[in-house]
Design a protein around this motif. Structure first.
Motif, PDB file in Angstrom:
ATOM      1  N   LEU A  90       4.824  -1.142   8.712  1.00  0.00           N
ATOM      2  CA  LEU A  90       4.667   0.261   8.339  1.00  0.00           C
ATOM      3  C   LEU A  90       5.971   0.803   7.738  1.00  0.00           C
ATOM      4  O   LEU A  90       7.067   0.529   8.255  1.00  0.00           O
ATOM      5  N   LEU A  91       5.846   1.566   6.637  1.00  0.00           N
ATOM      6  CA  LEU A  91       6.971   2.268   6.023  1.00  0.00           C
ATOM      7  C   LEU A  91       6.856   3.743   6.350  1.00  0.00           C
ATOM      8  O   LEU A  91       5.762   4.317   6.293  1.00  0.00           O
ATOM      9  N   MET A 110      -0.714   8.771   3.701  1.00  0.00           N
ATOM     10  CA  MET A 110      -1.513   8.545   2.494  1.00  0.00           C
ATOM     11  C   MET A 110      -2.808   9.321   2.617  1.00  0.00           C
ATOM     12  O   MET A 110      -3.318   9.537   3.724  1.00  0.00           O
ATOM     13  N   PRO A 111      -3.399   9.729   1.487  1.00  0.00           N
ATOM     14  CA  PRO A 111      -4.683  10.430   1.552  1.00  0.00           C
ATOM     15  C   PRO A 111      -5.828   9.475   1.906  1.00  0.00           C
ATOM     16  O   PRO A 111      -5.747   8.277   1.650  1.00  0.00           O
ATOM     17  N   VAL A 118       0.851  -1.190   0.000  1.00  0.00           N
ATOM     18  CA  VAL A 118       0.000   0.000   0.000  1.00  0.00           C
ATOM     19  C   VAL A 118       0.894   1.250   0.000  1.00  0.00           C
ATOM     20  O   VAL A 118       1.678   1.453   0.935  1.00  0.00           O
ATOM     21  N   ASP A 119       0.741   2.084  -1.053  1.00  0.00           N
ATOM     22  CA  ASP A 119       1.514   3.333  -1.118  1.00  0.00           C
ATOM     23  C   ASP A 119       0.889   4.238  -2.156  1.00  0.00           C
ATOM     24  O   ASP A 119       0.460   3.766  -3.227  1.00  0.00           O
ATOM     25  N   ASP A 120       0.841   5.534  -1.864  1.00  0.00           N
ATOM     26  CA  ASP A 120       0.281   6.479  -2.841  1.00  0.00           C
ATOM     27  C   ASP A 120       1.328   6.943  -3.852  1.00  0.00           C
ATOM     28  O   ASP A 120       1.016   7.718  -4.757  1.00  0.00           O
ATOM     29  N   ALA A 144      -2.354  -1.428  -3.537  1.00  0.00           N
ATOM     30  CA  ALA A 144      -3.410  -0.453  -3.260  1.00  0.00           C
ATOM     31  C   ALA A 144      -2.738   0.917  -3.201  1.00  0.00           C
ATOM     32  O   ALA A 144      -1.629   1.051  -2.666  1.00  0.00           O
ATOM     33  N   ARG A 145      -3.416   1.933  -3.739  1.00  0.00           N
ATOM     34  CA  ARG A 145      -2.814   3.253  -3.873  1.00  0.00           C
ATOM     35  C   ARG A 145      -3.181   4.194  -2.718  1.00  0.00           C
ATOM     36  O   ARG A 145      -2.737   5.338  -2.703  1.00  0.00           O
ATOM     37  N   ASP A 146      -4.010   3.720  -1.824  1.00  0.00           N
ATOM     38  CA  ASP A 146      -4.282   4.495  -0.608  1.00  0.00           C
ATOM     39  C   ASP A 146      -4.868   3.554   0.449  1.00  0.00           C
ATOM     40  O   ASP A 146      -5.166   2.388   0.178  1.00  0.00           O
ATOM     41  N   GLY A 147      -5.092   4.090   1.644  1.00  0.00           N
ATOM     42  CA  GLY A 147      -5.559   3.258   2.745  1.00  0.00           C
ATOM     43  C   GLY A 147      -6.953   2.722   2.542  1.00  0.00           C
ATOM     44  O   GLY A 147      -7.260   1.577   2.940  1.00  0.00           O
ATOM     45  N   LEU A 148      -7.838   3.500   1.948  1.00  0.00           N
ATOM     46  CA  LEU A 148      -9.215   3.039   1.747  1.00  0.00           C
ATOM     47  C   LEU A 148      -9.270   1.875   0.762  1.00  0.00           C
ATOM     48  O   LEU A 148     -10.016   0.912   0.963  1.00  0.00           O
TER      49      LEU A 148
END
Length: 416
Positions: A85-86, A60-61, A12-14, A36-40
């Motif tokens: 976590l990064l 992340m947004p 997961v990273d934007d 995934a490009r964001d947390g949601l």
């Protein structure tokens, strides 16, 4: 619970570049990846239940990395999800905040390949241990279910056996010249103690009490066998016919000697029993009895209001083949009582480990000498319950009380 492979990792990273770098490294190490490009978006993927390990950026947004961790930890998934976590933050406060949010590990950017590899491997080991633990728990649950079913079956069988054993016990007896009452309390479902009394003619009452060594089913099986053999005087009748007995005094010792001959166990040398077998002449009050390793009988002399032990001891039946037994003879005056009891009474212990003892039983019998026999057995039972402190007995409790009554008419016909 269906195990999900820990070989599948959600990244997961934007930042698209960071996604490509991390997924490339993971695929090089033969891991399957989802992105995934964001947390949601990550939360939607996690809810599908196919992910066991998540590597997530911090900032992340929509839903940050720590917020994603909190949401995952607050949800009851079938399997544990390992969270890494990064972050570009390299301070102790950030590490603590990430771990408090539910993260299992923490990597500071820029991500070094070897550091990422070993931290992912550590997560794999933890997830593999969880899977092994889950499988062991499933096996234990299956075993516990099988044992529970087996226990229910055994319990039902033991309850049935206990009902059968209680059905074998004689009813309290009142004949012209004698009253018999008893107390019986097994320490488990079935007992090794058994007793009976019966009239073979209108002049004599025969009685016995025995205690098979040990407790539970093995002792109860031998107890059942002995009860069947001795029930209603079957063995005594056979012995009288076979031996053409003329001397009444010899009956108890001949019968006990015969039992000792027949119950020599070559299989289990510890399978033996103690007993008392006796007869009471309803006209004269004369008692003939043989004691085989059983506690001494107690005689309450009503006129003197005193309890006297009689007998010595003798060897238990089935212990040694070549032993002799003796007959003890004495008389009961009208109002006197003969008391037979198992060692579960004298050896009943209180919270301090002190035994109830023959002396306490004798004192209680003296104190209750003016009460009816049925009330005496009740008082003894209550005293043992109070002494023991609960109903968790260590041995079977049996008490048999025979009282010679006044005014026996020799022409009266006993009825049982």
């Amino acid at each position: 619970m269906t195990p999900i492979s820990s070989n599948h990792i959600l990244v997961v990273d934007d930042d698209p570049a960071m996604l490509r770098i991390i997924t490339a490294m993971l695929r090089q190490w033969r891991y399957e990846t989802s992105v995934a490009r964001d947390g949601l978006e990550a939360w939607d993927i996690v809810q599908q239940g196919h992910v066991r390990l998540v590597i997530s950026d911090w900032m992340m947004p929509g839903l940050s990395g720590p917020d994603l961790c909190r949401r995952i930890r607050s949800t009851a998934f079938d399997n544990y999800i390992y969270l890494i976590l990064l972050s570009g933050r390299n301070d102790r406060t950030s590490l603590v905040q990430g771990m408090d949010a539910g993260a299992d590990d923490f990597i500071v950017k820029p991500v070094h390949p070897e550091e990422l590899r070993v931290r992912v491997r550590a997560g794999e080991r933890i997830l593999r241990l969880e899977e092994e633990l889950d499988e062991r728990n499933r096996r234990l649950n299956r075993i516990n279910h099988t044992l529970s079913e087996a226990y229910s079956t055994i319990r039902h069988d033991l309850e049935s056996a206990a009902s059968m054993q209680k059905a074998l016990l004689p009813a309290p007896l009142r004949l012209p010249g004698v009253t018999v009452e008893w107390l019986f309390h097994p320490c488990s479902f079935v007992a090794g103690d058994i007793f009976d009394y019966f009239t073979l003619d209108r002049h004599r009452l025969s009685f016995y009490q025995l205690d098979v060594v040990g407790h539970g089913v093995p002792a109860a099986l031998l107890s059942f066998t002995l009860n069947r053999l001795l029930s209603q005087g079957a063995e005594e009748k056979r012995l009288r016919r076979q031996e053409a007995i003329q001397d009444e005094e010899s009956v108890p010792q001949l019968l006990v000697s015969e039992l000792n001959r027949r119950f020599q166990s070559g299989i289990d040398p510890l399978q033996y029993f103690t007993m008392i077998y006796g007869t009471l002449d309803l006209d004269s009050g004369r008692v003939n009895l043989t004691q085989a390793g059983h506690p001494k009988p107690l005689v309450l002399r009503r006129a003197a209001r005193r309890v006297d032990p009689v007998g010595g001891g003798g060897f238990p039946v089935g212990m040694f083949a070549d032993v002799g037994y003796e007959t003890i003879c004495f008389e009961l005056a009208p109002g006197d009582r003969l008391v037979l009891y198992s060692d579960g009474i004298s050896e009943c212990v209180n919270a301090a480990g002190e035994q109830f003892s023959e002396a306490r039983l004798s004192a209680l019998l003296e104190q209750t000498c003016d009460l009816p026999v049925a009330a005496v057995t009740g008082r003894v039972g209550q005293a043992l319950l109070e002494w023991n402190g609960d109903d968790n007995l260590q041995d079977d409790i049996t008490l048999l009380v025979l009282e010679r009554e006044h005014g026996r008419d020799p022409d009266d016909q006993p009825g049982y």
